[in-house]
Motif scaffolding. Structure first.
Motif, PDB file in Angstrom:
ATOM      1  N   SER A   4       0.769  -1.181  -0.065  1.00  0.00           N
ATOM      2  CA  SER A   4      -0.093  -0.049   0.013  1.00  0.00           C
ATOM      3  C   SER A   4       0.796   1.247   0.005  1.00  0.00           C
ATOM      4  CB  SER A   4      -1.035   0.099   1.409  1.00  0.00           C
ATOM      5  OG  SER A   4      -1.330   1.245   1.426  1.00  0.00           O
ATOM      6  N   PRO A   5       0.438   2.241  -0.894  1.00  0.00           N
ATOM      7  CA  PRO A   5       1.244   3.375  -0.904  1.00  0.00           C
ATOM      8  C   PRO A   5       0.814   4.572   0.043  1.00  0.00           C
ATOM      9  CG  PRO A   5      -0.275   3.626  -2.812  1.00  0.00           C
ATOM     10  CD  PRO A   5      -0.486   2.290  -1.832  1.00  0.00           C
ATOM     11  N   LYS A   6      -0.052   4.178   1.033  1.00  0.00           N
ATOM     12  CA  LYS A   6      -0.804   5.339   1.640  1.00  0.00           C
ATOM     13  C   LYS A   6       0.023   5.439   3.318  1.00  0.00           C
ATOM     14  CE  LYS A   6      -4.203   5.783  -1.293  1.00  0.00           C
ATOM     15  NZ  LYS A   6      -4.631   6.961  -1.960  1.00  0.00           N
ATOM     16  N   MET A   7       0.970   4.631   3.456  1.00  0.00           N
ATOM     17  CA  MET A   7       1.532   4.514   4.804  1.00  0.00           C
ATOM     18  C   MET A   7       2.003   6.079   5.070  1.00  0.00           C
ATOM     19  SD  MET A   7       2.079   2.889   7.516  1.00  0.00           S
ATOM     20  CE  MET A   7       1.836   1.130   7.040  1.00  0.00           C
ATOM     21  N   PRO A   8       1.568   6.832   6.063  1.00  0.00           N
ATOM     22  CA  PRO A   8       2.241   8.042   6.489  1.00  0.00           C
ATOM     23  C   PRO A   8       3.539   7.861   7.146  1.00  0.00           C
ATOM     24  CG  PRO A   8      -0.159   7.843   7.345  1.00  0.00           C
ATOM     25  CD  PRO A   8       0.239   6.541   6.814  1.00  0.00           C
ATOM     26  N   ALA A   9       4.508   8.838   7.029  1.00  0.00           N
ATOM     27  CA  ALA A   9       6.011   8.513   7.594  1.00  0.00           C
ATOM     28  C   ALA A   9       6.013   9.332   8.676  1.00  0.00           C
ATOM     29  CB  ALA A   9       6.795   9.032   6.290  1.00  0.00           C
ATOM     30  N   PHE A  10       5.507   8.999   9.663  1.00  0.00           N
ATOM     31  CA  PHE A  10       5.434   9.377  10.987  1.00  0.00           C
ATOM     32  C   PHE A  10       6.729   8.813  11.724  1.00  0.00           C
ATOM     33  CE2 PHE A  10       0.707  10.118  10.468  1.00  0.00           C
ATOM     34  CZ  PHE A  10       0.975  11.726  10.726  1.00  0.00           C
ATOM     35  N   ARG A  75      -6.640   5.094  18.211  1.00  0.00           N
ATOM     36  CA  ARG A  75      -5.900   6.451  17.587  1.00  0.00           C
ATOM     37  C   ARG A  75      -4.636   6.249  16.629  1.00  0.00           C
ATOM     38  NH1 ARG A  75      -9.157  10.848  18.139  1.00  0.00           N
ATOM     39  NH2 ARG A  75     -10.309  10.534  20.060  1.00  0.00           N
ATOM     40  N   LEU A  76      -3.899   5.107  17.112  1.00  0.00           N
ATOM     41  CA  LEU A  76      -2.925   4.432  15.962  1.00  0.00           C
ATOM     42  C   LEU A  76      -3.231   4.362  14.888  1.00  0.00           C
ATOM     43  CD1 LEU A  76       0.269   4.018  16.071  1.00  0.00           C
ATOM     44  CD2 LEU A  76      -0.646   1.460  16.511  1.00  0.00           C
ATOM     45  N   ALA A  77      -4.538   3.611  14.869  1.00  0.00           N
ATOM     46  CA  ALA A  77      -4.874   3.269  13.209  1.00  0.00           C
ATOM     47  C   ALA A  77      -5.355   4.439  12.458  1.00  0.00           C
ATOM     48  CB  ALA A  77      -6.149   2.287  13.532  1.00  0.00           C
ATOM     49  N   LYS A  78      -5.934   5.563  13.282  1.00  0.00           N
ATOM     50  CA  LYS A  78      -6.543   6.620  12.575  1.00  0.00           C
ATOM     51  C   LYS A  78      -5.364   7.615  12.094  1.00  0.00           C
ATOM     52  CE  LYS A  78     -10.166  10.306  13.337  1.00  0.00           C
ATOM     53  NZ  LYS A  78     -10.970  11.042  14.390  1.00  0.00           N
ATOM     54  N   LEU A  79      -4.356   7.554  12.941  1.00  0.00           N
ATOM     55  CA  LEU A  79      -3.126   8.330  12.414  1.00  0.00           C
ATOM     56  C   LEU A  79      -2.488   7.638  11.427  1.00  0.00           C
ATOM     57  CD1 LEU A  79      -1.240  10.466  13.690  1.00  0.00           C
ATOM     58  CD2 LEU A  79       0.124   8.783  14.951  1.00  0.00           C
ATOM     59  N   ALA A  80      -2.426   6.195  11.306  1.00  0.00           N
ATOM     60  CA  ALA A  80      -1.629   5.376  10.242  1.00  0.00           C
ATOM     61  C   ALA A  80      -2.753   5.371   9.096  1.00  0.00           C
ATOM     62  CB  ALA A  80      -1.241   4.396  10.593  1.00  0.00           C
ATOM     63  N   GLN A  81      -4.015   5.938   8.877  1.00  0.00           N
ATOM     64  CA  GLN A  81      -4.940   5.816   8.056  1.00  0.00           C
ATOM     65  C   GLN A  81      -5.119   4.102   7.657  1.00  0.00           C
ATOM     66  OE1 GLN A  81      -3.727   8.292   4.744  1.00  0.00           O
ATOM     67  NE2 GLN A  81      -3.484   9.947   6.014  1.00  0.00           N
ATOM     68  N   ALA A  82      -5.086   3.358   8.584  1.00  0.00           N
ATOM     69  CA  ALA A  82      -5.184   2.038   8.424  1.00  0.00           C
ATOM     70  C   ALA A  82      -6.594   1.356   8.959  1.00  0.00           C
ATOM     71  CB  ALA A  82      -4.114   1.209   9.389  1.00  0.00           C
ATOM     72  N   PRO A  83      -6.902   0.534   8.120  1.00  0.00           N
ATOM     73  CA  PRO A  83      -8.255  -0.464   8.593  1.00  0.00           C
ATOM     74  C   PRO A  83      -7.905  -0.654  10.046  1.00  0.00           C
ATOM     75  CG  PRO A  83      -7.515  -1.228   6.476  1.00  0.00           C
ATOM     76  CD  PRO A  83      -6.255  -0.225   6.955  1.00  0.00           C
ATOM     77  N   PHE A  84      -9.143  -0.890  11.047  1.00  0.00           N
ATOM     78  CA  PHE A  84      -8.855  -1.266  12.161  1.00  0.00           C
ATOM     79  C   PHE A  84     -10.294  -1.903  12.743  1.00  0.00           C
ATOM     80  CE2 PHE A  84      -9.759  -0.096  16.680  1.00  0.00           C
ATOM     81  CZ  PHE A  84      -8.694  -0.410  17.134  1.00  0.00           C
ATOM     82  N   VAL A  85      -9.983  -2.782  13.266  1.00  0.00           N
ATOM     83  CA  VAL A  85     -11.172  -3.460  14.022  1.00  0.00           C
ATOM     84  C   VAL A  85     -10.771  -3.802  15.528  1.00  0.00           C
ATOM     85  CG1 VAL A  85     -12.324  -4.308  11.992  1.00  0.00           C
ATOM     86  CG2 VAL A  85     -10.786  -5.728  13.247  1.00  0.00           C
ATOM     87  N   LYS A  86     -11.872  -3.605  16.421  1.00  0.00           N
ATOM     88  CA  LYS A  86     -11.696  -4.268  17.798  1.00  0.00           C
ATOM     89  C   LYS A  86     -12.632  -5.467  18.010  1.00  0.00           C
ATOM     90  CE  LYS A  86     -12.743  -2.639  22.394  1.00  0.00           C
ATOM     91  NZ  LYS A  86     -13.791  -3.270  22.718  1.00  0.00           N
TER      92      LYS A  86
END
Length: 464
Positions: A4-10, A75-86
């Motif tokens: 995926s090319p969407k990974m932010p570089a934090f 919050r980590l998933a939102k920051l990374a723009q990543a799919p997240f499920v609990k």
């Protein structure tokens, strides 16, 4: 599949700094997830041969309820723009028992990825979809204006078909579009055909274990003759514009591309948060009796998912090798070593979250961007009631929450919800009648409202 090319570089320090805006303390857990996120970014930049060999280091968080375990992962998933499920480990059962199977967590993650990518793609085509929706709505409004009600036909005669509306000229089209954008047509009604995509008999497929069945039946029947039904609705112009924009955006978005990108996103950057993992740990002396029968079975079913396997979904096969799994549990009765050794080995990073102190509760009330005091102040401001929390009132609220946690079950920061709701009960009930008013909440007000409850231990157990 490509990465995926969407990974932010934090950087890890930036991730921790961002998490600090919402979560107080717990630096060890924040550092662990920040490193895990950065390692994903690093993995994308190594050679292709080595990339497949680098697997994420899964994390297990140990700590009491209400200290921020779920919030850190979300919050980590939102920051990374990543799919997240609990998911909750206690909801799963091993194969052979009635209940949810462990593979459903991966299917849920894929659905979250589909929704995330579709939202991004819809945002890209939003301006074009709005233009096309305006064109359609202008035609509908022109049809309404040119249509005159026919006179009733004589008895026994079939009324003639209405003549087609006259062709809309460019100048008239622009005039209607300008009126539409300025809002002068908002009070008018138009008739729209909307699809009824959820037939009545399919709505009965509910409950655990039936989600995939219901979805697959919907896909099977939606293209059959007579199943793709529509219904006419009469709505105001603003709602019609919104419905038409959604419909046009759906036509412009490439669903095949959404599915393809979502599967890549789920495989390479998906995060699955497994809560209450301590509930499936076999307790000492409890093996073979009651609910402990299937606990180890659930662990063994979760193991291949965490290790890396291929799961069949309605969108295709999904590999779990590079998904990040974050497990969490209070471990009051059991301990991490009670999990089966194979599962322990798949969670190499263990971080312990500290119980919240009184000072932590004060910081939680003051510092986070979405603090409870800001939430309650904004809610009551809608009724014209301006709340002003003094410094000593914040300390008193935190002290009462800490005392309640010590006397009863320690539920961490969630106790602040209970205390504040009880404190503002009267104001919340009468706010609509108070009118514009400024209310100062100091320590004396807090003690007046909650002092008697705290002094009576039995009452505090019941109310707080």
């Amino acid at each position: 599949m490509a990465e995926s090319p969407k990974m932010p570089a934090f950087t890890p320090r930036e991730v921790v700094s961002e998490l600090d805006r919402y979560i107080v303390g717990q630096n060890a857990a924040k550092r662990a997830v920040a490193i895990a996120l950065r390692n994903r970014w690093r993995r994308q930049r190594v050679t292709d041969e080595l990339r497949e060999e680098i697997h994420p280091k899964n994390i297990i968080m140990i700590g009491p309820t209400g200290v921020g375990k779920t919030e850190i992962a979300r919050r980590l998933a939102k920051l990374a723009q990543a799919p997240f499920v609990k998911v909750e480990a206690s909801k799963f059962t091993e194969v052979g028992y009635v209940g949810r199977d462990v593979e459903s967590m991966v299917r849920d993650l894929v659905e979250a990825a589909i929704a995330l990518v579709r939202e991004e793609e819809t945002e890209k085509v939003k301006p074009r979809a709005l233009e096309q929706a305006e064109d359609r709505l202008v035609e509908l409004l022109h049809g309404n204006a040119s249509r005159t009600p026919p006179s009733p036909p004589p008895f026994g005669f079939q009324p003639p078909a209405p003549p087609p509306p006259s062709r809309l000229g460019e100048s008239e089209r622009e005039k209607l579009r300008a009126q539409l954008r300025t809002g002068t047509l908002d009070d008018q009604y138009v008739e729209l055909e909307t699809s009824d995509s959820n037939p009545m008999f399919l709505r009965n497929f509910t409950g655990h274990g039936m989600e995939e069945v219901g979805v697959n039946l919907q896909d099977l029947f939606k293209n059959m003759p007579g199943m793709n039904r529509t219904k006419r609705r009469k709505v105001r112009v603003p709602e019609a514009l919104q419905l038409l924009q959604q419909e046009e955006a759906g036509k412009l978005v490439d669903n095949d591309r959404v599915t393809r990108d979502a599967l890549i996103r789920a495989e390479s950057s998906g995060i699955i948060f497994i809560d209450e993992i301590d509930k499936i740990a076999s307790r000492e002396g409890g093996k073979g009796q009651g609910p402990d029968v299937s606990r180890e079975g659930v662990q063994r079913d979760i193991l291949p998912i965490v290790e890396g396997s291929t799961v069949n979904t309605k969108y295709g096969q999904v590999k779990t090798d590079h998904m990040l799994f974050i497990a969490a549990g209070a471990f009051h009765v059991s301990k991490p070593s009670d999990l089966i050794p194979e599962l322990q080995g798949r969670f190499p990073i263990r971080v312990e979250l500290e119980p919240l102190s009184g000072q932590d509760l004060v910081r939680i009330l003051r510092e986070p961007k979405n603090s409870l005091i800001r939430q309650y102040t904004a809610l009551l401001a809608t009724e014209g009631v301006e709340l002003d929390f003094t410094e000593d009132s914040v300390g008193e609220i935190a002290r009462i929450a800490q005392v309640a946690n010590e006397r009863t079950q320690n539920i961490g920061a969630r106790r602040l919800h209970t205390v504040l709701e009880r404190l503002l009960d009267e104001v919340s009930f009468t706010a609509s009648e108070l009118g514009p008013k400024r209310l100062s909440i100091d320590a004396a007000y807090v003690r007046e409202r909650l002092g008697s409850i705290i002094q009576d231990e039995d009452l505090s157990r019941y109310i707080l």
